[in-house]
Write a protein that holds these residues in place. Structure first.
Motif, PDB file in Angstrom:
ATOM      1  N   SER A  26      91.857   7.388  -2.567  1.00  0.00           N
ATOM      2  CA  SER A  26      90.797   8.375  -2.786  1.00  0.00           C
ATOM      3  C   SER A  26      90.133   8.826  -1.487  1.00  0.00           C
ATOM      4  O   SER A  26      89.515   9.878  -1.443  1.00  0.00           O
ATOM      5  CB  SER A  26      89.716   7.795  -3.701  1.00  0.00           C
ATOM      6  OG  SER A  26      88.999   6.764  -3.053  1.00  0.00           O
ATOM      7  N   GLN A  27      90.248   8.012  -0.459  1.00  0.00           N
ATOM      8  CA  GLN A  27      89.583   8.227   0.831  1.00  0.00           C
ATOM      9  C   GLN A  27      88.062   8.228   0.687  1.00  0.00           C
ATOM     10  O   GLN A  27      87.350   8.793   1.508  1.00  0.00           O
ATOM     11  CB  GLN A  27      90.076   9.503   1.499  1.00  0.00           C
ATOM     12  CG  GLN A  27      91.554   9.453   1.829  1.00  0.00           C
ATOM     13  CD  GLN A  27      92.040  10.702   2.540  1.00  0.00           C
ATOM     14  OE1 GLN A  27      91.389  11.744   2.528  1.00  0.00           O
ATOM     15  NE2 GLN A  27      93.188  10.604   3.169  1.00  0.00           N
ATOM     16  N   ALA A  28      87.552   7.609  -0.371  1.00  0.00           N
ATOM     17  CA  ALA A  28      86.111   7.481  -0.604  1.00  0.00           C
ATOM     18  C   ALA A  28      85.652   6.095  -0.163  1.00  0.00           C
ATOM     19  O   ALA A  28      86.453   5.165  -0.055  1.00  0.00           O
ATOM     20  CB  ALA A  28      85.794   7.673  -2.081  1.00  0.00           C
ATOM     21  N   GLN A  53      86.860  13.404  -3.385  1.00  0.00           N
ATOM     22  CA  GLN A  53      87.071  11.977  -3.132  1.00  0.00           C
ATOM     23  C   GLN A  53      86.385  11.141  -4.214  1.00  0.00           C
ATOM     24  O   GLN A  53      86.952  10.171  -4.716  1.00  0.00           O
ATOM     25  CB  GLN A  53      86.530  11.589  -1.755  1.00  0.00           C
ATOM     26  CG  GLN A  53      87.336  12.140  -0.604  1.00  0.00           C
ATOM     27  CD  GLN A  53      86.640  11.966   0.733  1.00  0.00           C
ATOM     28  OE1 GLN A  53      85.411  11.870   0.809  1.00  0.00           O
ATOM     29  NE2 GLN A  53      87.422  11.930   1.801  1.00  0.00           N
TER      30      GLN A  53
END
Length: 72
Positions: A26-28, A53
């Protein structure tokens, strides 16, 4: 968002493997509240990032939280 303590365990995974995968995909920034933040059997999950994200992380968390494997 809040999840049950059992779901939090699935979201975190063995040695943090599941949450690392959620963060990577998610790149969160995703954090799960510790046991001292438990209220009524729930643990707080905090997600930070762009809208896409956050949506991606919420989806992945939902899948993990409801992933109840059959015992053999």
């Amino acid at each position: 968002m809040s999840v049950t303590s059992d779901a939090a365990g699935r979201i975190i995974g063995t040695k943090g493997s599941a949450i690392k995968e959620i963060r990577k995909l998610s790149q969160a920034v995703v954090t799960v509240g510790g046991l001292n933040t438990t209220k009524n059997g729930m643990r707080e999950v905090v997600i930070q990032g762009t809208d896409s994200q956050i949506q991606s992380a919420k989806y992945l968390i939902s899948v993990k939280a409801h992933d109840i494997r059959k015992k053999q």
